[in-house]
Design a protein around this motif. Structure first.
Motif, PDB file in Angstrom:
ATOM      1  N   PRO A 150      -6.804   0.778 -18.306  1.00 11.73           N
ATOM      2  CA  PRO A 150      -6.396   1.621 -18.879  1.00 11.73           C
ATOM      3  C   PRO A 150      -6.686   2.195 -20.320  1.00 11.73           C
ATOM      4  N   PRO A 151      -6.889   3.235 -20.432  1.00 15.45           N
ATOM      5  CA  PRO A 151      -7.231   3.371 -21.931  1.00 15.45           C
ATOM      6  C   PRO A 151      -6.824   3.227 -23.209  1.00 15.45           C
ATOM      7  N   ALA A 180      -1.744   5.578 -14.030  1.00 18.48           N
ATOM      8  CA  ALA A 180      -1.184   4.311 -14.080  1.00 18.48           C
ATOM      9  C   ALA A 180       0.547   3.888 -12.753  1.00 18.48           C
ATOM     10  N   HIS A 181       0.605   4.928 -12.185  1.00 18.27           N
ATOM     11  CA  HIS A 181       1.226   4.203 -11.103  1.00 18.27           C
ATOM     12  C   HIS A 181       0.329   4.435  -9.880  1.00 18.27           C
ATOM     13  N   ALA A 182      -0.807   5.000  -9.700  1.00 25.41           N
ATOM     14  CA  ALA A 182      -1.610   5.889  -8.901  1.00 25.41           C
ATOM     15  C   ALA A 182      -2.878   4.142  -8.842  1.00 25.41           C
ATOM     16  N   ALA A 183      -3.522   4.017 -10.065  1.00 19.55           N
ATOM     17  CA  ALA A 183      -4.140   2.604 -10.045  1.00 19.55           C
ATOM     18  C   ALA A 183      -3.944   1.216  -9.949  1.00 19.55           C
ATOM     19  N   LEU A 184      -1.845   1.420 -10.023  1.00 24.10           N
ATOM     20  CA  LEU A 184      -1.367  -0.076  -9.758  1.00 24.10           C
ATOM     21  C   LEU A 184      -1.263   0.280  -8.316  1.00 24.10           C
ATOM     22  N   ALA A 185      -1.114   1.210  -7.196  1.00 24.74           N
ATOM     23  CA  ALA A 185      -0.852   1.543  -6.187  1.00 24.74           C
ATOM     24  C   ALA A 185      -2.450   0.864  -5.376  1.00 24.74           C
ATOM     25  N   ASP A 186      -3.540   1.694  -6.466  1.00 25.41           N
ATOM     26  CA  ASP A 186      -4.951   0.837  -5.655  1.00 25.41           C
ATOM     27  C   ASP A 186      -4.960  -0.041  -5.305  1.00 25.41           C
ATOM     28  N   LEU A 187      -4.420  -1.728  -7.111  1.00 26.46           N
ATOM     29  CA  LEU A 187      -4.675  -2.433  -6.930  1.00 26.46           C
ATOM     30  C   LEU A 187      -3.972  -3.362  -6.486  1.00 26.46           C
ATOM     31  N   VAL A 188      -2.611  -3.145  -5.974  1.00 27.94           N
ATOM     32  CA  VAL A 188      -1.788  -3.576  -4.757  1.00 27.94           C
ATOM     33  C   VAL A 188      -2.175  -3.601  -3.582  1.00 27.94           C
ATOM     34  N   ALA A 189      -2.717  -2.533  -2.871  1.00 30.43           N
ATOM     35  CA  ALA A 189      -3.461  -1.991  -2.098  1.00 30.43           C
ATOM     36  C   ALA A 189      -4.625  -2.836  -1.592  1.00 30.43           C
ATOM     37  N   ASN A 190      -5.650  -3.212  -2.142  1.00 33.13           N
ATOM     38  CA  ASN A 190      -6.977  -2.734  -2.088  1.00 33.13           C
ATOM     39  C   ASN A 190      -6.853  -4.162  -2.954  1.00 33.13           C
ATOM     40  N   HIS A 191      -6.703  -4.673  -3.635  1.00 37.31           N
ATOM     41  CA  HIS A 191      -6.867  -6.084  -4.401  1.00 37.31           C
ATOM     42  C   HIS A 191      -5.961  -7.098  -4.248  1.00 37.31           C
ATOM     43  N   VAL A 192      -5.042  -7.095  -3.394  1.00 35.75           N
ATOM     44  CA  VAL A 192      -4.138  -7.720  -3.724  1.00 35.75           C
ATOM     45  C   VAL A 192      -3.554  -8.455  -1.996  1.00 35.75           C
ATOM     46  N   VAL A 193      -3.413  -9.532  -2.233  1.00 39.13           N
ATOM     47  CA  VAL A 193      -3.559  -9.753  -0.517  1.00 39.13           C
ATOM     48  C   VAL A 193      -2.230 -11.181  -0.541  1.00 39.13           C
ATOM     49  N   VAL A 194      -1.038 -10.946   0.759  1.00 39.17           N
ATOM     50  CA  VAL A 194      -0.430 -12.175   0.270  1.00 39.17           C
ATOM     51  C   VAL A 194      -1.089 -13.575   1.335  1.00 39.17           C
ATOM     52  N   TRP A 214      -2.238  -2.530 -16.659  1.00 44.20           N
ATOM     53  CA  TRP A 214      -1.450  -1.013 -15.686  1.00 44.20           C
ATOM     54  C   TRP A 214      -0.528  -1.089 -16.105  1.00 44.20           C
ATOM     55  N   GLU A 215       0.648  -1.970 -16.039  1.00 45.12           N
ATOM     56  CA  GLU A 215       2.079  -1.777 -15.828  1.00 45.12           C
ATOM     57  C   GLU A 215       2.235  -1.722 -17.541  1.00 45.12           C
ATOM     58  N   CYS A 216       1.962  -2.213 -18.333  1.00 47.54           N
ATOM     59  CA  CYS A 216       2.261  -2.115 -19.875  1.00 47.54           C
ATOM     60  C   CYS A 216       1.564  -0.557 -19.966  1.00 47.54           C
ATOM     61  N   TYR A 217       0.798  -0.321 -19.371  1.00 48.19           N
ATOM     62  CA  TYR A 217       0.217   1.254 -20.189  1.00 48.19           C
ATOM     63  C   TYR A 217       1.239   2.276 -19.436  1.00 48.19           C
ATOM     64  N   TRP A 218       1.619   1.765 -18.545  1.00 49.08           N
ATOM     65  CA  TRP A 218       2.626   3.152 -17.599  1.00 49.08           C
ATOM     66  C   TRP A 218       3.890   2.611 -18.653  1.00 49.08           C
ATOM     67  N   VAL A 219       4.352   1.682 -19.094  1.00 53.00           N
ATOM     68  CA  VAL A 219       5.712   1.627 -19.709  1.00 53.00           C
ATOM     69  C   VAL A 219       5.740   2.131 -21.051  1.00 53.00           C
ATOM     70  N   GLY A 220       4.326   2.428 -21.985  1.00 50.45           N
ATOM     71  CA  GLY A 220       4.202   3.046 -22.812  1.00 50.45           C
ATOM     72  C   GLY A 220       4.408   4.801 -22.374  1.00 50.45           C
ATOM     73  N   ALA A 221       3.712   4.784 -21.659  1.00 48.95           N
ATOM     74  CA  ALA A 221       3.622   6.497 -20.726  1.00 48.95           C
ATOM     75  C   ALA A 221       5.269   6.763 -20.335  1.00 48.95           C
ATOM     76  N   ILE A 222       5.769   6.431 -20.445  1.00 50.38           N
ATOM     77  CA  ILE A 222       6.608   6.219 -19.836  1.00 50.38           C
ATOM     78  C   ILE A 222       7.558   6.325 -21.576  1.00 50.38           C
ATOM     79  N   SER A 223       7.577   5.755 -22.082  1.00 47.13           N
ATOM     80  CA  SER A 223       8.555   5.367 -23.751  1.00 47.13           C
ATOM     81  C   SER A 223       7.941   6.841 -24.292  1.00 47.13           C
ATOM     82  N   GLU A 224       6.781   7.605 -24.119  1.00 40.43           N
ATOM     83  CA  GLU A 224       6.572   8.414 -24.639  1.00 40.43           C
ATOM     84  C   GLU A 224       6.509   9.904 -23.851  1.00 40.43           C
TER      85      GLU A 224
END
Lengths: 177, 218
Positions: B98-99, B150-164, B131-141
């Motif tokens: 995130p920026p 942030a939501h889109a970035a996290l969705a991408d990370l979880v979908a494409n860069h996390v495996v169980v 990204w989670e902290c960026y999202w928290v900041g965005a919500i608070s602001e």
């Protein structure tokens, strides 16, 4: 020369060899034709198998080995069948005569009971030593010894009540474990 | 008649009280000229040999422990600091932060080893935290656009860069695609589902779980 913690085989065997006379006497008491040869062969086996001989108390091991040699001696002589028929047994040349009454009482015992009794009475072993010589556990030996003593007493009592028979030479055989 | 009397009578009737053997020393010499029990020769060596084996084993263990990266190639699947750093650097080109965020330096001991893909996994987990902290900041602001990004970035990370990892897999289980794609491995303990629920809750205006995760990991 070596330190006490690591004796040479000769030093270790010397402590076994001091029982030569006892093994020879055992063979005589059991009616060997050549008790000195039995004792010598027992010692030769002890030397070849010295790692198996308990260094602290070798006598039971030596008696067990001597007994096996005595049985082999009798098998070689083809006398096993006759030895099991006391009336036909021939005494070993050096075996002294026993009191006939006592001899009959001993014959009345089973070979196992008799050997248990004689290891204590004549070879002067402790019950645990005698148990090792026979390859049985000490508890079993004590049971066997108790039974043998009761039977010997009963046999002698019966002898006292029975008419005396003629004195004859006695052979005490070695059998059973 | 008592048993003791009978036994004493038997003991007294011992037919051979004393035996004397002539030439006992000759017999001793004759017997001991033969080779002794061969097992006796081995007895004194047992203890030192066992001790020597123990010392050698300790030396080998020490050597292996101090050169873990060097032996990683023997075992397979283990990588050292240079490989982990290389993976981490490669992952930075595949992932977006995130920026306002920057990739931290990765500290990895020179005598440490890890599973293949560890460098990419570090990068993925750092990106998720950022990204989670960026999202928290965005919500608070009240920055809705930033929140959506942030939501889109996290969705991408979880979908494409996390495996169980498969249930019961070893702790160092490595996904097949780890070599090419930076990937974080989650244990099969509900963590992945918690992330999905967390993002759904935040998107629905309930950022408590997200805030908690940011405090813990961001």
């Amino acid at each position: 020369m070596s330190d006490n913690s690591n004796p040479t085989p000769e030093e270790r065997f010397r402590k076994v060899f001091v029982h030569l006379w006892a093994v020879s006497a055992y063979a005589r008491r059991r009616g060997s034709f050549d008790p000195d040869a039995i004792a010598a062969e027992t010692m030769a086996i002890a030397w070849r198998r010295l790692a198996d001989v308990p260094p602290c108390d070798p006598l039971p091991w030596l008696y067990a080995t001597a007994r096996n040699l005595l049985l082999a001696e009798r098998r070689r002589a083809g006398r096993v069948a006759r030895l099991r028929e006391p009336d036909e047994s021939v005494p070993a040349p050096e075996l002294q005569e026993l009191d006939p009454q006592l001899a009959r009482a001993l014959r009345a015992l089973s070979p196992r009971d008799r050997e248990a009794l004689l290891l204590i009475a004549w070879e002067d072993l402790s019950p645990s030593q005698a148990a090792r010589a026979l390859g049985i556990n000490p508890t079993a030996f004590r049971v066997r010894l108790l039974r043998a003593r009761r039977r010997l007493r009963a046999s002698l009592a019966a002898e006292d009540d029975a008419p005396r028979s003629a004195s004859r030479p006695v052979h005490v055989d070695v059998e059973g474990r | 008649m008592s048993s003791d009397y009978a036994f004493r009578r038997l003991r007294g009737a011992n037919p051979v009280q004393v035996t004397t053997l002539v030439n006992a020393e000759d017999l001793f010499d004759r017997i001991t000229t033969a080779p002794p029990d061969p097992r006796l020769g081995r007895l004194p060596h047992r203890r030192p040999r066992r001790g020597l084996v123990l010392v050698v084993a300790l030396v080998v263990i020490g050597a292996l422990a101090s050169t873990a990266p060097a032996i990683s190639n023997w075992i397979g699947g283990l990588i050292g600091r240079s490989e982990v750093t290389s993976e981490y650097t490669h992952a930075q080109s595949r992932l977006t932060l995130p920026p306002g965020s920057a990739w931290p330096n990765l500290y990895f001991g020179s005598n440490s080893v890890s599973s293949q893909g560890a460098g990419g996994s570090f990068a993925v987990m750092f990106a998720i935290g950022a990204w989670e902290c960026y999202w928290v900041g965005a919500i608070s602001e009240g920055d809705i656009a930033a929140g959506r990004r942030a939501h889109a970035a996290l969705a991408d990370l979880v979908a494409n860069h996390v495996v169980v990892a498969p249930r019961g897999a070893a702790e160092n289980w490595t996904p097949p695609r780890a070599a090419g794609t930076p990937t974080a491995v989650f244990a099969d303990d509900g963590g992945y589902e918690r992330k999905e629920r967390m993002y759904a809750e935040a998107a629905a205006g309930r950022p408590q779980m997200l805030e908690q995760s940011c405090r813990a990991n961001g």
